[in-house]
Design an enzyme around this catalytic site. Sequence first.
Site, PDB file in Angstrom:
ATOM      1  CG  HIS A   3      11.792  -4.487  -4.528  1.00 46.59           C
ATOM      2  ND1 HIS A   3      11.460  -5.642  -5.177  1.00 46.59           N
ATOM      3  CD2 HIS A   3      10.631  -3.930  -4.133  1.00 46.59           C
ATOM      4  CE1 HIS A   3      10.138  -5.765  -5.182  1.00 46.59           C
ATOM      5  NE2 HIS A   3       9.609  -4.745  -4.552  1.00 46.59           N
TER       6      HIS A   3
HETATM    7  C1  UD1 Z   1       7.122   0.047  -3.801  1.00 44.02           C
HETATM    8  C2  UD1 Z   1       5.981  -0.764  -3.184  1.00 44.02           C
HETATM    9  C3  UD1 Z   1       6.258  -2.250  -3.387  1.00 44.02           C
HETATM   10  C4  UD1 Z   1       6.540  -2.565  -4.849  1.00 44.02           C
HETATM   11  C5  UD1 Z   1       7.682  -1.687  -5.345  1.00 44.02           C
HETATM   12  C6  UD1 Z   1       7.986  -1.946  -6.804  1.00 44.02           C
HETATM   13  C7  UD1 Z   1       4.989   0.249  -1.143  1.00 44.02           C
HETATM   14  C8  UD1 Z   1       4.848   0.104   0.313  1.00 44.02           C
HETATM   15  N1  UD1 Z   1       5.893  -0.564  -1.740  1.00 44.02           N
HETATM   16  O1  UD1 Z   1       8.302  -0.230  -3.068  1.00 44.02           O
HETATM   17  O2  UD1 Z   1       5.136  -2.978  -2.969  1.00 44.02           O
HETATM   18  O3  UD1 Z   1       6.882  -3.927  -4.987  1.00 44.02           O
HETATM   19  O4  UD1 Z   1       7.295  -0.308  -5.172  1.00 44.02           O
HETATM   20  O5  UD1 Z   1       9.091  -1.236  -7.223  1.00 44.02           O
HETATM   21  O6  UD1 Z   1       4.303   1.041  -1.746  1.00 44.02           O
HETATM   22  N2  UD1 Z   1      13.068   5.411  -5.384  1.00 44.02           N
HETATM   23  C9  UD1 Z   1      13.774   5.952  -6.427  1.00 44.02           C
HETATM   24  N3  UD1 Z   1      13.096   6.281  -7.557  1.00 44.02           N
HETATM   25  C10 UD1 Z   1      11.756   6.116  -7.689  1.00 44.02           C
HETATM   26  C11 UD1 Z   1      11.038   5.579  -6.598  1.00 44.02           C
HETATM   27  C12 UD1 Z   1      11.708   5.219  -5.465  1.00 44.02           C
HETATM   28  O7  UD1 Z   1      14.982   6.125  -6.367  1.00 44.02           O
HETATM   29  O8  UD1 Z   1      11.214   6.436  -8.757  1.00 44.02           O
HETATM   30  C13 UD1 Z   1      13.808   5.021  -4.164  1.00 44.02           C
HETATM   31  C14 UD1 Z   1      13.735   6.089  -3.118  1.00 44.02           C
HETATM   32  O9  UD1 Z   1      14.970   6.156  -2.471  1.00 44.02           O
HETATM   33  C15 UD1 Z   1      12.697   5.557  -2.155  1.00 44.02           C
HETATM   34  C16 UD1 Z   1      12.874   4.058  -2.268  1.00 44.02           C
HETATM   35  O10 UD1 Z   1      13.253   3.841  -3.635  1.00 44.02           O
HETATM   36  O11 UD1 Z   1      12.879   6.023  -0.848  1.00 44.02           O
HETATM   37  C17 UD1 Z   1      11.628   3.297  -1.961  1.00 44.02           C
HETATM   38  O12 UD1 Z   1      10.557   3.761  -2.774  1.00 44.02           O
HETATM   39  P1  UD1 Z   1       9.035   3.536  -2.314  1.00 44.02           P
HETATM   40  O13 UD1 Z   1       8.101   4.010  -3.374  1.00 44.02           O
HETATM   41  O14 UD1 Z   1       8.821   4.044  -0.961  1.00 44.02           O
HETATM   42  O15 UD1 Z   1       8.909   1.967  -2.186  1.00 44.02           O
HETATM   43  P2  UD1 Z   1       9.527   0.767  -3.056  1.00 44.02           P
HETATM   44  O16 UD1 Z   1      10.595   0.125  -2.265  1.00 44.02           O
HETATM   45  O17 UD1 Z   1       9.854   1.217  -4.446  1.00 44.02           O
END
Ligand code: UD1
Length: 362
Positions: A205
């Site tokens: 991820h």
């Molecule tokens: C975040 C953390 C990362 C951690 C990871 C664990 C930061 C910078 N990164 O990354 O350190 O290892 O979480 O999972 O904070 N999304 C969903 N559903 C959700 C949440 C996110 O579909 O419940 C999708 C969305 O499209 C979103 C993307 O995942 O844009 C990224 O989510 P985000 O919270 O920005 O960062 P992660 O990649 O999950």
Amino acid sequence: MEFTEIHIVGARPNFMKAAPVVQALNDRGAPPLLVHSGQHYDRALSEVFFEQLHLPEPDLNLGVGSGTHAAQTAALMVAFEKTFVEHGPSRVVVYGDINSTLAAAVVAAKMDIPLAHVEAGLRSFDRTMPEEVNRIVTDVLSDLHFVTSPEAVDQLTKEGIPGAGVHFVGNPMIDTLVRFHSLLDPDAAKRTLDIAGDYAVATLHRPSNVDDPGVAASIVDGLGRVAKSIPIVIALHPRGREVLEQAGLSENPGIHVVEPLGYLEFMSLMSGARLILTDSGGIQEETTILGIPCLTLRHNTERPITVTMGTNQLVGTDAAVIAETAENVLAQPPTGSTPPLWDGKAGQRIAEILLEDREACS
Ligand code: UD1
């Protein structure tokens, strides 16, 4: 005056770290106010962890959700400021290195609220990782630093962080693994996912791996080569699914793509695997404790103790290197040992120090 301590969680890896600390504070009659930023909002990435880890329902869920880094961090900061104004915390406690951690740290510091950081001092020395920026800023702003491994203490010293607030306490994420270890059931995980025989598990991820189609293609190629020797189950985070699918992830019959799993289901699956391939931080630590070979698909790690003492190896993202290293590790699995204080009691140590330090916050 009543001591109000706000603990902030926001995304999946926070929950396993906060659960033992919150539990230890509850056991000592000092329950914190638990605030969920809502950075992760899908049931599979959030709610299921609260249920399985016996984390109390958050007192507040700020529902901030996704966005670009600037948009998400800004929205988190606005929401935290409002929350801190309303609740007047005597101290704020943040976990790990996600955007919610950074945003809460900046807001607390500007409001002159004492700040504690659980999992301080980890450094990948790679500032292209968003988490590295979050770690550095959070540590600079924190008054109390709870550290999981000795080299992180040295790093904080090098960065000029006053030693009096730095506490080597062990690893709260491992507390959670120790607590739930007896419930792990690899056979049940295999039945549910319809796997027979030996298997490997993968997760991916990191933005550097799944946002760049070239890198994603190289990793998918590498996994495809490994899958010729051993089937791979990959529990796919929503981030990057599209790019990985475009690179042909699901087309390989040896690779089984499944939805993100709950904590118990994922740890059960992992505990029965012969090999893990991952770009996660936490999984490098969990495989160290489970004694399962871990190939980290990155060029660096902020958790070097998992390499020096554990079963972890950095392999990068080149398909041939991934395949060759996997082959070697399957033929001759490495052995490791348990890092100091990864004994299931970090949450209790953190709670004791938080309680002792209360005087300093008034
Ligand atoms: C975040 C953390 C990362 C951690 C990871 C664990 C930061 C910078 N990164 O990354 O350190 O290892 O979480 O999972 O904070 N999304 C969903 N559903 C959700 C949440 C996110 O579909 O419940 C999708 C969305 O499209 C979103 C993307 O995942 O844009 C990224 O989510 P985000 O919270 O920005 O960062 P992660 O990649 O999950």
